[in-house]
Design an enzyme around this catalytic site. Structure first.
Site: not given
Length: 579
Positions: A376, A468, A102
């Protein structure tokens, strides 16, 4: 005033429209089949890259690495070198692990960096410019996965992406549709405009998109590994453009970036073992929490789309999202209540608080002291030996900030918006979050991404995930429930219209035709605010694999193909390819 009743003609037209829409949604194409492997991604060329790696003897991790680099070329809306994400791995012997690559907050980041002198959020500061960029993690993550769990050389896995960037690829309708959402934004940045537009105009169908600078960056990574990105010219160029445009990225941010290998979140649902993402993602925890609540109800008996099934799903979502939005954050900074949120006992407590006759009230669940968007991509892969990989990575908004670091060909993320800019203020995805997700240097923002792998009796059963925004959680959840409880085949389970509730705002969002008028009427009578979310015309692009059959009954009967793959029908450029 009494509502007007429709006359015969208007009623007939309404019924005809509903029947036509119902027919259009009633049947999904058959899932793709494969005996030796399956790759499902949001862009067909990337799917083929993954299959080619499997055919050449690579394992699922090798294919995942090659696909990750290829998507950075052929799926610029979300595929990336300038973002970050997560990878869930299940090896053939049942061993599971999770890689967190991340994005991280820069060293110069502060808790109030997006607030003005009066303490109010500055519009666009966390989404639109270089101040919104988190330190990218994708290259480090893909390289960490390859080095520890892959079997092929780095140059071999990068070669397809380099070729697609250097020689270009022909834009098909799905590619044009994906670019359409970003054309206006990309036109504002000279470096992006000269790549993704022609003379300031959108690219046309059949155009060959060549990305020479990106090919150069990929070649540098092929030759020098992650150091080429984090310690060399690429990092220098990104830092240079950040400094020139009000950003705070520094070379030290890149040099100090580290991938975290973590224990996945695990839970069970009706005898199926689930392995998914731990914090700094909320996705795995919240899916487990919702499924634990639903496990106490006869969802299969109540039926897909029934008012009772929807009501129970909404209440489970409501209680889980209040935990997500207020209690979770980066595990290096926050003590996340993992055991509590995944426990069956906690789920029983939640069920005891759900009123059987009327809607819950989100405000009543607000913790003490709490003050009150989306691109994404996910891909799923399994190989001939049963190694399974689920990857979700992101730029956050479509095309991130819509800006390319000159000379790199790399689009940059706007991931800093996933932090709590200010408690009580909604982010790009409408999530209202708390102090656990406050900005701090080197901290990762809370995510909803949840690359997930299910198994049964020690064997892989399902690989699933989706993009989403906040809806990632409920999209993945509903695909699982549709397969296990409602007996849908994989493609139908992914294509089925969706509902979503995220605690605040206190509203049941639905896709068009997700619920019948009768169901909406019953839910409204119990106090639910139900409506189509016009702001989200497309809810995610799920990518899934089912092992042993198209659906649960075929798996139990035996005799089907080994692997079945499905890409969301909402993903116009995607493909599930097996061999």
């Amino acid at each position: 005033m009494q509502p007007m009743r429709p006359g015969p003609l208007s009623l007939a037209l309404t019924l005809a429209t509903a029947l036509a829409a119902s027919a259009a949604l009633a049947a999904s194409p058959a899932p793709a089949e494969g005996e030796n492997g399956m790759v499902v991604t949001a862009q067909h060329l990337a799917s083929q890259v993954g299959v080619d790696v499997l055919k050449a003897g690579g394992n699922a991790v090798d294919a995942a690495v090659a696909v990750g680099y290829a998507l950075a070329v052929v799926y610029p809306t979300a595929g990336n070198l300038g973002g970050g994400g997560f990878m869930t791995i299940r090896l053939r012997d049942g061993t599971t692990t999770f890689l967190d690559f991340r994005e991280r907050a820069p060293l110069a980041a502060t808790k109030t960096m997006y607030l003005d002198a009066d303490g109010n959020p500055v519009p666009g500061a966390s989404t639109d410019g270089y101040l919104a960029v988190g330190v990218p993690g994708s290259v480090a993550g893909l390289e960490a996965a390859r080095e520890k769990y892959g079997t092929r050389e780095r140059g071999e896995l990068l070669a397809p992406a380099i070729r697609l960037a250097r020689d270009g690829f022909v834009l098909e309708p799905g590619d044009i549709a994906a670019l359409a959402d970003g054309n206006d934004m990309l036109a504002q940045d000279p470096a992006a405009s000269k790549i993704f537009l022609k003379d300031g105009k959108p690219l046309k169908l059949g155009t060959r998109l060549v990305q020479a600078d990106l090919a150069g960056s990929l070649t540098a990574i092929a030759e020098g590994g992650a150091d080429a990105f984090y310690k060399g010219r690429i990092a220098d160029l990104i830092v240079k453009v950040s400094e020139a445009n009000g950003g705070i990225l520094a070379k030290a941010d890149f040099e100090q970036y580290r991938v975290r290998e973590l224990e996945p979140v695990t839970c069970s649902y009706r005898g199926y073992e689930i392995v998914s993402s731990p914090p700094p993602s909320s996705g795995g925890l919240i899916i487990c929490e919702i499924l634990n609540v639903l496990e106490g109800y006869p969802i299969a008996y109540l039926g897909y789309g029934s008012a009772e099934t929807v009501r129970l799903m909404v209440e489970a979502m409501r209680h889980a999202f209040v935990d997500r939005n207020t209690a979770l954050g980066d595990p290096d900074f926050v003590d996340n209540p993992v055991e509590k949120l995944t426990s069956k006992a906690y789920a029983a407590e939640i069920r005891a608080r759900i009123d059987p006759y009327k809607a819950g009230v989100s405000e009543d669940l607000k913790p003490g002291g709490f003050a009150e968007a989306a691109e994404t991509t996910h891909y799923s892969i399994i190989d001939k030996d049963g190694n399974a990989v689920a990857v979700t990575y992101t730029l956050n908004g479509s095309f991130g900030i819509g800006k390319v670091a000159e000379g790199t060909g790399i689009l940059l993320n706007n991931e800093m918006d996933d932090f709590t800019v200010k408690p009580g203020v909604a982010n790009l995805y409408g999530l209202i979050q708390g102090e656990a997700n406050a900005i701090a240097p080197r901290k990762s923002p809370l995510s909803s991404m949840n690359p997930t792998i299910l198994s049964k009796d020690g064997q892989p059963f399902m690989v699933i995930g989706s993009p989403g925004g906040a809806r990632i959680i409920t999209i993945t959840l509903e695909a699982i429930v549709n397969v296990i409880d409602h007996g849908m085949d994989l493609q139908a389970a992914i294509d089925a219209p969706r509902i979503h509730h995220q605690w605040l705002p206190d509203k049941v969002f639905m896709e068009p035709f997700a619920l019948s008028p009768d169901t909406i009427r019953l839910l409204t009578g119990m106090g639910y605010d139900v409506g189509v979310d016009d702001g989200w015309p497309v809810w995610g692009e799920a990518a899934g694999i089912l092992v042993g059959g198209r659906n649960l009954s075929e798996i139990e009967a035996g005799g089907g193909a080994r692997y079945y793959g499905a890409i969301d029908s909402r993903a116009t450029a995607g493909a599930a390819i097996g061999y």
